[in-house]
Enzyme design. Structure first.
Site, PDB file in Angstrom:
ATOM      1  N   GLY A  53       0.834  -1.200   0.000  1.00 22.89           N
ATOM      2  CA  GLY A  53       0.000   0.000   0.000  1.00 22.89           C
ATOM      3  C   GLY A  53       0.864   1.242   0.000  1.00 22.89           C
ATOM      4  O   GLY A  53       2.073   1.166   0.210  1.00 22.89           O
ATOM      5  N   HIS A 167       7.296  -8.124  -4.522  1.00 21.78           N
ATOM      6  CA  HIS A 167       5.912  -8.535  -4.798  1.00 21.78           C
ATOM      7  C   HIS A 167       5.877  -9.907  -5.479  1.00 21.78           C
ATOM      8  O   HIS A 167       5.975  -9.978  -6.701  1.00 21.78           O
ATOM      9  CB  HIS A 167       5.227  -7.494  -5.678  1.00 21.78           C
ATOM     10  CG  HIS A 167       4.958  -6.217  -4.957  1.00 21.78           C
ATOM     11  ND1 HIS A 167       3.803  -5.992  -4.253  1.00 21.78           N
ATOM     12  CD2 HIS A 167       5.724  -5.115  -4.777  1.00 21.78           C
ATOM     13  CE1 HIS A 167       3.850  -4.799  -3.684  1.00 21.78           C
ATOM     14  NE2 HIS A 167       5.009  -4.246  -3.989  1.00 21.78           N
ATOM     15  N   GLU A 169       3.372 -11.625  -6.061  1.00 16.24           N
ATOM     16  CA  GLU A 169       2.133 -11.767  -6.844  1.00 16.24           C
ATOM     17  C   GLU A 169       2.271 -11.244  -8.271  1.00 16.24           C
ATOM     18  O   GLU A 169       1.445 -11.524  -9.132  1.00 16.24           O
ATOM     19  CB  GLU A 169       0.981 -11.039  -6.129  1.00 16.24           C
ATOM     20  CG  GLU A 169       1.042  -9.511  -6.126  1.00 16.24           C
ATOM     21  CD  GLU A 169       1.918  -8.927  -5.019  1.00 16.24           C
ATOM     22  OE1 GLU A 169       2.784  -9.657  -4.503  1.00 16.24           O
ATOM     23  OE2 GLU A 169       1.754  -7.730  -4.692  1.00 16.24           O
ATOM     24  N   SER A 221     -28.014 -10.311 -21.349  1.00 15.15           N
ATOM     25  CA  SER A 221     -27.564  -9.491 -22.482  1.00 15.15           C
ATOM     26  C   SER A 221     -26.819 -10.335 -23.503  1.00 15.15           C
ATOM     27  O   SER A 221     -26.594  -9.903 -24.625  1.00 15.15           O
ATOM     28  CB  SER A 221     -26.623  -8.394 -21.973  1.00 15.15           C
ATOM     29  OG  SER A 221     -25.402  -8.977 -21.538  1.00 15.15           O
ATOM     30  N   GLY A 222     -26.420 -11.538 -23.088  1.00 18.04           N
ATOM     31  CA  GLY A 222     -25.607 -12.360 -23.983  1.00 18.04           C
ATOM     32  C   GLY A 222     -24.127 -12.175 -23.704  1.00 18.04           C
ATOM     33  O   GLY A 222     -23.285 -12.829 -24.302  1.00 18.04           O
ATOM     34  N   GLY A 223     -23.782 -11.280 -22.779  1.00 18.69           N
ATOM     35  CA  GLY A 223     -22.389 -11.109 -22.367  1.00 18.69           C
ATOM     36  C   GLY A 223     -21.973 -12.234 -21.416  1.00 18.69           C
ATOM     37  O   GLY A 223     -22.814 -13.045 -21.003  1.00 18.69           O
ATOM     38  N   VAL A 224     -20.695 -12.275 -21.072  1.00 20.21           N
ATOM     39  CA  VAL A 224     -20.168 -13.373 -20.249  1.00 20.21           C
ATOM     40  C   VAL A 224     -20.892 -13.462 -18.898  1.00 20.21           C
ATOM     41  O   VAL A 224     -21.401 -14.518 -18.526  1.00 20.21           O
ATOM     42  CB  VAL A 224     -18.656 -13.174 -19.959  1.00 20.21           C
ATOM     43  CG1 VAL A 224     -18.095 -14.381 -19.231  1.00 20.21           C
ATOM     44  CG2 VAL A 224     -17.891 -12.920 -21.232  1.00 20.21           C
ATOM     45  N   ASP A 225     -20.936 -12.343 -18.168  1.00 20.79           N
ATOM     46  CA  ASP A 225     -21.419 -12.406 -16.796  1.00 20.79           C
ATOM     47  C   ASP A 225     -22.898 -12.789 -16.709  1.00 20.79           C
ATOM     48  O   ASP A 225     -23.263 -13.681 -15.945  1.00 20.79           O
ATOM     49  CB  ASP A 225     -21.202 -11.061 -16.084  1.00 20.79           C
ATOM     50  CG  ASP A 225     -19.754 -10.610 -16.195  1.00 20.79           C
ATOM     51  OD1 ASP A 225     -18.900 -11.480 -16.448  1.00 20.79           O
ATOM     52  OD2 ASP A 225     -19.490  -9.411 -16.054  1.00 20.79           O
ATOM     53  N   SER A 226     -23.725 -12.120 -17.505  1.00 20.50           N
ATOM     54  CA  SER A 226     -25.154 -12.432 -17.395  1.00 20.50           C
ATOM     55  C   SER A 226     -25.425 -13.848 -17.912  1.00 20.50           C
ATOM     56  O   SER A 226     -26.302 -14.543 -17.390  1.00 20.50           O
ATOM     57  CB  SER A 226     -26.012 -11.399 -18.116  1.00 20.50           C
ATOM     58  OG  SER A 226     -25.857 -11.466 -19.506  1.00 20.50           O
ATOM     59  N   SER A 227     -24.656 -14.317 -18.876  1.00 22.02           N
ATOM     60  CA  SER A 227     -24.877 -15.677 -19.394  1.00 22.02           C
ATOM     61  C   SER A 227     -24.516 -16.715 -18.343  1.00 22.02           C
ATOM     62  O   SER A 227     -25.245 -17.688 -18.136  1.00 22.02           O
ATOM     63  CB  SER A 227     -24.028 -15.930 -20.640  1.00 22.02           C
ATOM     64  OG  SER A 227     -24.373 -15.027 -21.645  1.00 22.02           O
ATOM     65  N   LYS A 367     -13.115 -12.411 -12.951  1.00 17.73           N
ATOM     66  CA  LYS A 367     -13.542 -12.690 -14.326  1.00 17.73           C
ATOM     67  C   LYS A 367     -12.991 -14.035 -14.836  1.00 17.73           C
ATOM     68  O   LYS A 367     -13.711 -14.792 -15.480  1.00 17.73           O
ATOM     69  CB  LYS A 367     -13.055 -11.563 -15.241  1.00 17.73           C
ATOM     70  CG  LYS A 367     -13.663 -11.562 -16.609  1.00 17.73           C
ATOM     71  CD  LYS A 367     -14.972 -10.837 -16.584  1.00 17.73           C
ATOM     72  CE  LYS A 367     -15.599 -10.692 -17.926  1.00 17.73           C
ATOM     73  NZ  LYS A 367     -16.794  -9.831 -17.832  1.00 17.73           N
TER      74      LYS A 367
END
Ligand code: XMP
Length: 511
Positions: A53, A167, A169, A221-227, A367
């Site tokens: 941070g 780091h 990561e 909507s046909g997008g990744v998340d809503s599908s 994602k």
């Protein structure tokens, strides 16, 4: 659920830490520094990571943590600021470096037990700090050094508390993933329980418990998340899920029929398709301001959606594809680096007055995990790996006034572009590629005739997260093919230009 608690001190790499942990099939959760020991305990963690941070522990005010967390039974790893905080709290000294260290740095590992197990004695590490540990706390031991710092990694006597200045990561740190794995398995003894198979099983049970025999609506909507969220809720409650697809008139070619084909015909889900394109286009008539276009589209979407939901009747829940990064940003004590830029992207959420209870089964997922989940649910690659498409759709790619004629021109060009990108095997490797219809005309010649028609721009970018982007160096042959096909097949276009600007300062979309 067991796993790793990550205390967020505001580093730009925090989500990366969480993802790296999960890549080893260990659950991770990001919490603010104000989290109490009792809350941490209730999560039954295998270990705690204190993130990096921008703060300095020698200032009058700096973010710290409930001291009992460090003294709990579980192992702790401090990264960058996290290590400096441990140093401060245990009686060591942290000072400002003469020169901020940023970038690759040679790390010499002096003690290869546990945290550095199976790692060569010298590796490249990624540094990004303006403070350093000047004196270790009593009883601590140095595990690694660089030319700049004698204490690039430390641990306490018991081998329960660790700190690293670099780091692990970040991908530039060699063996970074192994260092994290060592913390998880050699130090914390975590078990690999975080898998999408387990997630599906547990989430389905949870959704069933919450929804029972009630009805849930979802805007598809046909997008990744809503599908993905639709497929998951469908698996849990089947016909009690009602998906609503709103054709807003600014979608790509065949979008509606593709959604129908997959969700209605193949997956046998309840799907209501509403053609509201006229309503949208009427409201957009003559509007040229990009923000106004966004607002209008958001507002009408809500209106149409509400009307359809009411028609279904007896609906109690609203499914939504909220993801973990949005959740983190909204609760972060520091606000994520993306906080400001994103706000205008959210196309007017569905209003509280609908009185529905939210079901957000993806709110724990990143994602990349949503894509894994979608794969597990057998959704096709075309859905899971499609390029991002903005909520306001083609309305912000027709520069200036939007009407059906201009949208049709853009739709044709877009479908040619996508087809050629796929043929060239580049569609899935670049972030976004799309045409933009410009509000100017230019002179051309076709046969013996002078033409005076529209100009189309091609925007193609590479990016990791959409926050920054480079223009994609598409092969000339491909550009040539796209340009000549658009000019010969799309009526009204006689010139194609290629956008060679990066973000920043140019955004990805033109509006
Ligand atoms: P910009 O143009 O800001 O875009 O560089 C970054 C990413 O966000 C997408 N984008 C939007 N997505 N509603 C959305 O859902 C919007 O209003 C919107 N504007 C831009 C853009 O396609 C890119 O992936």
């Amino acid at each position: 659920m067991p796993g790793i608690i990550i205390i967020d001190y505001g580093s730009q790499y925090n989500q990366l830490i969480a993802r790296r942990v999960r890549e080893h099939n260990v659950y991770s959760r990001i919490v603010p520094p104000t989290v109490s020991y009792e809350d941490v305990l209730a999560m039954k963690p295998d270990g705690v990571i204190l993130s990096g941070g921008p703060s300095s522990v020698y200032r009058a005010r700096y973010p710290t943590c409930d001291r009992r967390i460090l003294e709990g039974a579980f192992p702790v790893l401090g990264i960058c600021y996290g290590m400096q905080l441990i140093t401060k709290l245990y009686g060591g000294t942290v000072k400002k470096t003469a020169r901020r260290e940023y970038g690759r740095s040679k790390l010499v590992i002096d003690d290869r037990a546990r945290l550095f197990e199976g790692i060569p004695g010298r590796i490249i590490s990624w540094m990004s700090h303006g403070d350093y540990v000047f004196k270790m706390p009593p009883g601590f031991k140095a595990l690694a050094h660089t030319d700049n710092t004698a204490f690039a990694a430390i641990r306490d006597t018991a081998g329960r508390i660790f700190g690293v200045q670099f780091h692990p990561e970040v991908a530039h740190t060699e063996y970074g993933s192994r260092i994290i794995a060592n913390f998880l398995f050699a130090v914390c003894r975590a078990r690999k329980t975080w898998t999408m198979k387990n997630f599906i099983r547990e989430e389905i049970a949870r959704i069933r418990r919450r929804i029972g025999d009630d009805r849930v609506v979802l805007g598809l909507s046909g997008g990744v998340d809503s599908s993905v969220v639709a497929a998951l809720i469908n698996k849990a409650v089947g016909k009690n899920l009602h998906c609503i697809f709103v054709d807003n008139g600014v979608m790509r070619k065949n979008e509606g029929s593709r959604v129908k084909e997959l969700f209605e015909r193949n997956l046998h889900m309840n799907l209501i398709s509403v053609d509201a394109s006229r309503q949208f286009l009427r409201a957009l008539d003559g509007v040229t301001d990009p923000e106004k276009k966004r607002k209008i589209i958001g507002r009408i979407f809500v209106r149409v959606f509400e009307k359809e939901a009411r028609r279904i009747g007896g609906v109690k829940f609203l499914g939504q594809g909220t993801l973990y990064p949005d959740v983190i940003e909204s609760m972060s004590a520091f606000g994520g680096p993306t906080a400001v830029i994103k706000s205008h992207h959210n196309v007017g959420g569905l209003p509280k007055k609908m009185g529905l209870t939210l079901i957000e089964p993806l709110r724990e997922l990143f994602k990349d995990e949503v894509r894994l989940l979608g794969k597990e649910l057998r959704l096709p690659k075309e859905i899971l790996w499609r390029q991002p498409f903005p909520g306001p759709g083609l309305a912000i790619r027709v520069i200036g006034a939007v009407n059906k004629e201009r949208l049709d021109i853009l739709r044709e060009a877009d479908s040619i572009l996508v087809e050629e990108m796929k043929k060239a095997d580049l569609y899935y490797t670049i972030w976004q590629a799309f045409p933009v219809l410009l509000p100017i005309k230019s002179v051309g010649v076709m046969g013996d005739e002078r033409t005076y028609e529209h100009v189309m721009a091609i925007r193609a970018v590479t990016s990791v997260d959409g926050m920054t982007a480079d223009w994609a160096k598409l092969p000339y042959e491909l550009l040539e093919k796209i340009s000549s096909r658009i000019i010969s097949e799309v009526r009204g276009i006689n010139r194609v230009v290629f956008d060679i600007s990066s973000k920043p300062p140019s955004t990805i979309e033109w509006e």
